[in-house]
Scaffold this motif. Structure first.
Motif, PDB file in Angstrom:
ATOM      1  N   LYS A  75       0.345 -19.299  -9.567  1.00 42.82           N
ATOM      2  CA  LYS A  75       0.742 -17.893  -9.677  1.00 42.82           C
ATOM      3  C   LYS A  75       1.848 -17.553  -8.678  1.00 42.82           C
ATOM      4  O   LYS A  75       1.910 -16.436  -8.158  1.00 42.82           O
ATOM      5  CB  LYS A  75      -0.457 -16.968  -9.500  1.00 42.82           C
ATOM      6  CG  LYS A  75      -1.304 -17.217  -8.267  1.00 42.82           C
ATOM      7  CD  LYS A  75      -2.499 -16.275  -8.235  1.00 42.82           C
ATOM      8  CE  LYS A  75      -3.366 -16.510  -7.004  1.00 42.82           C
ATOM      9  NZ  LYS A  75      -4.551 -15.640  -6.982  1.00 42.82           N
ATOM     10  N   LEU A  76       2.707 -18.541  -8.423  1.00 41.85           N
ATOM     11  CA  LEU A  76       3.768 -18.332  -7.448  1.00 41.85           C
ATOM     12  C   LEU A  76       4.740 -17.232  -7.873  1.00 41.85           C
ATOM     13  O   LEU A  76       5.231 -16.478  -7.032  1.00 41.85           O
ATOM     14  CB  LEU A  76       4.537 -19.626  -7.216  1.00 41.85           C
ATOM     15  CG  LEU A  76       3.915 -20.620  -6.225  1.00 41.85           C
ATOM     16  CD1 LEU A  76       4.809 -21.846  -6.096  1.00 41.85           C
ATOM     17  CD2 LEU A  76       3.691 -19.972  -4.873  1.00 41.85           C
ATOM     18  N   ASP A  77       5.036 -17.136  -9.147  1.00 42.46           N
ATOM     19  CA  ASP A  77       5.977 -16.112  -9.607  1.00 42.46           C
ATOM     20  C   ASP A  77       5.443 -14.718  -9.289  1.00 42.46           C
ATOM     21  O   ASP A  77       6.193 -13.841  -8.830  1.00 42.46           O
ATOM     22  CB  ASP A  77       6.251 -16.249 -11.103  1.00 42.46           C
ATOM     23  CG  ASP A  77       7.104 -17.469 -11.433  1.00 42.46           C
ATOM     24  OD1 ASP A  77       7.735 -18.010 -10.501  1.00 42.46           O
ATOM     25  OD2 ASP A  77       7.127 -17.872 -12.615  1.00 42.46           O
ATOM     26  N   ALA A  78       4.160 -14.520  -9.503  1.00 43.25           N
ATOM     27  CA  ALA A  78       3.557 -13.213  -9.217  1.00 43.25           C
ATOM     28  C   ALA A  78       3.544 -12.932  -7.719  1.00 43.25           C
ATOM     29  O   ALA A  78       3.799 -11.810  -7.277  1.00 43.25           O
ATOM     30  CB  ALA A  78       2.137 -13.145  -9.779  1.00 43.25           C
ATOM     31  N   ILE A  79       3.237 -13.973  -6.924  1.00 46.38           N
ATOM     32  CA  ILE A  79       3.218 -13.812  -5.471  1.00 46.38           C
ATOM     33  C   ILE A  79       4.606 -13.460  -4.956  1.00 46.38           C
ATOM     34  O   ILE A  79       4.777 -12.556  -4.123  1.00 46.38           O
ATOM     35  CB  ILE A  79       2.704 -15.090  -4.792  1.00 46.38           C
ATOM     36  CG1 ILE A  79       1.241 -15.348  -5.160  1.00 46.38           C
ATOM     37  CG2 ILE A  79       2.863 -14.993  -3.280  1.00 46.38           C
ATOM     38  CD1 ILE A  79       0.281 -14.311  -4.664  1.00 46.38           C
ATOM     39  N   LYS A  80       5.622 -14.165  -5.448  1.00 41.05           N
ATOM     40  CA  LYS A  80       6.989 -13.891  -5.009  1.00 41.05           C
ATOM     41  C   LYS A  80       7.414 -12.477  -5.403  1.00 41.05           C
ATOM     42  O   LYS A  80       8.064 -11.775  -4.614  1.00 41.05           O
ATOM     43  CB  LYS A  80       7.947 -14.911  -5.618  1.00 41.05           C
ATOM     44  CG  LYS A  80       7.783 -16.322  -5.090  1.00 41.05           C
ATOM     45  CD  LYS A  80       8.769 -17.253  -5.762  1.00 41.05           C
ATOM     46  CE  LYS A  80       8.593 -18.686  -5.325  1.00 41.05           C
ATOM     47  NZ  LYS A  80       9.580 -19.599  -5.950  1.00 41.05           N
ATOM     48  N   ALA A  81       7.074 -12.064  -6.614  1.00 42.96           N
ATOM     49  CA  ALA A  81       7.432 -10.722  -7.063  1.00 42.96           C
ATOM     50  C   ALA A  81       6.780  -9.667  -6.172  1.00 42.96           C
ATOM     51  O   ALA A  81       7.406  -8.664  -5.819  1.00 42.96           O
ATOM     52  CB  ALA A  81       7.011 -10.516  -8.516  1.00 42.96           C
ATOM     53  N   GLU A  82       5.528  -9.913  -5.791  1.00 52.45           N
ATOM     54  CA  GLU A  82       4.825  -8.982  -4.901  1.00 52.45           C
ATOM     55  C   GLU A  82       5.486  -8.952  -3.524  1.00 52.45           C
ATOM     56  O   GLU A  82       5.662  -7.885  -2.922  1.00 52.45           O
ATOM     57  CB  GLU A  82       3.364  -9.410  -4.765  1.00 52.45           C
ATOM     58  CG  GLU A  82       2.571  -8.527  -3.814  1.00 52.45           C
ATOM     59  CD  GLU A  82       1.192  -9.095  -3.529  1.00 52.45           C
ATOM     60  OE1 GLU A  82       0.578  -8.650  -2.536  1.00 52.45           O
ATOM     61  OE2 GLU A  82       0.729  -9.968  -4.277  1.00 52.45           O
ATOM     62  N   MET A  83       5.860 -10.128  -3.004  1.00 52.18           N
ATOM     63  CA  MET A  83       6.510 -10.192  -1.703  1.00 52.18           C
ATOM     64  C   MET A  83       7.800  -9.388  -1.679  1.00 52.18           C
ATOM     65  O   MET A  83       8.134  -8.738  -0.673  1.00 52.18           O
ATOM     66  CB  MET A  83       6.812 -11.654  -1.342  1.00 52.18           C
ATOM     67  CG  MET A  83       5.606 -12.481  -0.983  1.00 52.18           C
ATOM     68  SD  MET A  83       6.004 -14.253  -0.933  1.00 52.18           S
ATOM     69  CE  MET A  83       7.413 -14.285   0.180  1.00 52.18           C
ATOM     70  N   LEU A  84       8.536  -9.419  -2.780  1.00 53.13           N
ATOM     71  CA  LEU A  84       9.852  -8.798  -2.838  1.00 53.13           C
ATOM     72  C   LEU A  84       9.804  -7.330  -3.233  1.00 53.13           C
ATOM     73  O   LEU A  84      10.841  -6.652  -3.212  1.00 53.13           O
ATOM     74  CB  LEU A  84      10.740  -9.569  -3.812  1.00 53.13           C
ATOM     75  CG  LEU A  84      11.072 -11.003  -3.389  1.00 53.13           C
ATOM     76  CD1 LEU A  84      11.752 -11.752  -4.521  1.00 53.13           C
ATOM     77  CD2 LEU A  84      11.950 -11.006  -2.146  1.00 53.13           C
ATOM     78  N   ALA A  85       8.641  -6.823  -3.592  1.00 45.77           N
ATOM     79  CA  ALA A  85       8.510  -5.422  -3.992  1.00 45.77           C
ATOM     80  C   ALA A  85       7.341  -4.781  -3.259  1.00 45.77           C
ATOM     81  O   ALA A  85       6.316  -4.444  -3.864  1.00 45.77           O
ATOM     82  CB  ALA A  85       8.331  -5.315  -5.506  1.00 45.77           C
ATOM     83  N   PRO A  86       7.444  -4.620  -1.941  1.00 46.20           N
ATOM     84  CA  PRO A  86       6.344  -4.031  -1.174  1.00 46.20           C
ATOM     85  C   PRO A  86       6.062  -2.601  -1.627  1.00 46.20           C
ATOM     86  O   PRO A  86       6.988  -1.869  -1.995  1.00 46.20           O
ATOM     87  CB  PRO A  86       6.850  -4.060   0.271  1.00 46.20           C
ATOM     88  CG  PRO A  86       8.331  -4.139   0.157  1.00 46.20           C
ATOM     89  CD  PRO A  86       8.607  -4.917  -1.093  1.00 46.20           C
ATOM     90  N   PRO A  87       4.805  -2.186  -1.601  1.00 43.60           N
ATOM     91  CA  PRO A  87       4.442  -0.862  -2.115  1.00 43.60           C
ATOM     92  C   PRO A  87       5.105   0.289  -1.369  1.00 43.60           C
ATOM     93  O   PRO A  87       5.377   1.333  -1.969  1.00 43.60           O
ATOM     94  CB  PRO A  87       2.918  -0.825  -1.962  1.00 43.60           C
ATOM     95  CG  PRO A  87       2.587  -1.902  -0.988  1.00 43.60           C
ATOM     96  CD  PRO A  87       3.626  -2.951  -1.178  1.00 43.60           C
ATOM     97  N   ASP A  88       5.363   0.098  -0.071  1.00 38.36           N
ATOM     98  CA  ASP A  88       6.012   1.168   0.689  1.00 38.36           C
ATOM     99  C   ASP A  88       7.519   0.975   0.800  1.00 38.36           C
ATOM    100  O   ASP A  88       8.202   1.740   1.486  1.00 38.36           O
ATOM    101  CB  ASP A  88       5.403   1.281   2.089  1.00 38.36           C
ATOM    102  CG  ASP A  88       5.627   0.026   2.936  1.00 38.36           C
ATOM    103  OD1 ASP A  88       6.193  -0.958   2.412  1.00 38.36           O
ATOM    104  OD2 ASP A  88       5.240   0.032   4.113  1.00 38.36           O
ATOM    105  N   GLY A  89       8.035  -0.054   0.122  1.00 33.59           N
ATOM    106  CA  GLY A  89       9.460  -0.318   0.172  1.00 33.59           C
ATOM    107  C   GLY A  89       9.925  -0.997   1.442  1.00 33.59           C
ATOM    108  O   GLY A  89      11.119  -1.247   1.619  1.00 33.59           O
ATOM    109  N   VAL A  90       9.002  -1.322   2.347  1.00 32.91           N
ATOM    110  CA  VAL A  90       9.379  -1.925   3.628  1.00 32.91           C
ATOM    111  C   VAL A  90       8.635  -3.235   3.859  1.00 32.91           C
ATOM    112  O   VAL A  90       9.236  -4.308   3.904  1.00 32.91           O
ATOM    113  CB  VAL A  90       9.119  -0.953   4.800  1.00 32.91           C
ATOM    114  CG1 VAL A  90       9.478  -1.616   6.131  1.00 32.91           C
ATOM    115  CG2 VAL A  90       9.916   0.325   4.620  1.00 32.91           C
ATOM    116  N   ALA A  91       7.318  -3.162   4.027  1.00 35.17           N
ATOM    117  CA  ALA A  91       6.520  -4.326   4.415  1.00 35.17           C
ATOM    118  C   ALA A  91       5.569  -4.727   3.295  1.00 35.17           C
ATOM    119  O   ALA A  91       4.824  -3.887   2.775  1.00 35.17           O
ATOM    120  CB  ALA A  91       5.718  -4.024   5.683  1.00 35.17           C
TER     121      ALA A  91
END
Length: 264
Positions: A75-91
């Protein structure tokens, strides 16, 4: 069992303790989330003067639990997408605990004993001060897995050391003693009893004007130009490009098989 213990939460000096001693306080996703929640609770605590961060059972933290890394398989694609789109726009959720520690309005003192590796050292570096045992073992260890540190190190390392020495530690994953870490600038001081020394320092700070102490922290942080959003985004982008790539997979397989890696 709570993965993060809050001790003396309503007193002037509160303690945050990583609580997986049977795993040398290795970091899980649940532990990271609990640490953010604990910091949120303490941030609004009236009368708080200082926070001591430590690990239960004689170790600060062995770093990310390998089960977390293994769980990313498939599920690396999903993990990477999550890393690059933080919920607060920062972290993102890997970076949020370091940011939560750094953003506490009062001084945070990390007491480091035993091992302090990878994710563990990035949490410790998010504190305002670090007191380590002379024989503690510290390492920015992600290179051993073919990765880079991406859990908030951009918040801390630029303030502590020159670029060339930072690159050397990140690229080699060198394991340092507490004394060596002091010489590199990663820790504030060494003590045979780091937890006791951290508590004593916290008590000393709590006796000062709380307005002056909080303002001092805010002033120094501002003067050192903490560009958190830019650095955290770069961490995520670089890591996403490495994770699951052939050389990173080869690094992991070679370590697990006890052989030298063969890179392309």
């Amino acid at each position: 069992m709570a993965l993060i213990e809050i001790l003396n939460a309503e007193g002037p000096v509160a303690e945050l303790r990583l609580n997986r001693p049977e795993k040398k306080n290795a970091v899980t996703l649940e532990l990271l989330a609990d640490l953010v929640a604990a910091c949120t609770k303490l941030a609004g605590q009236p009368g708080l003067r200082a926070v001591v961060l430590s690990g239960e059972g004689g170790d600060f933290s062995a770093g990310i639990d390998t089960s977390v890394l293994m769980g990313f398989a498939g599920k690396l694609d999903a993990i990477k997408a999550e890393m690059l789109a933080p919920p607060d726009g920062v972290a993102n959720r890997f970076q949020a605990p370091a940011m939560a520690l750094a953003n506490l309005p009062v001084p945070v003192i990390a007491a480091i004993d035993g091992v302090c590796f990878g994710a563990g050292i990035q949490l410790a570096l998010a504190a305002d001060f670090r007191i380590a045992a002379p024989g503690a073992k510290l390492s920015i260890m992600e290179a051993k897995w073919g990765l880079i540190p991406d859990m908030g190190i951009s918040l801390s390392l630029p303030k502590l050391m020159p670029a060339d020495r930072a690159k050397a530690l990140i690229m080699t994953a060198r394991v340092m003693s507490g004394e060596e870490a002091l010489a590199e600038g990663l820790v504030t001081r060494v003590s045979d009893e780091p937890h006791g020394a951290a508590m004593a320092f916290a008590q000393e700070l709590s006796a000062r004007s709380p307005d002056a102490v909080r303002a001092s922290k805010a002033l120094v942080d501002a003067l050192w130009e903490n560009r958190s959003a830019e650095g955290l985004r770069l961490e995520a982008e670089l890591q996403a490009g490495i994770m699951g790539a052939p050389n990173q997979v080869e690094t992991v397989m070679a370590r697990m098989q006890g052989r030298e890696p063969e890179y392309k």
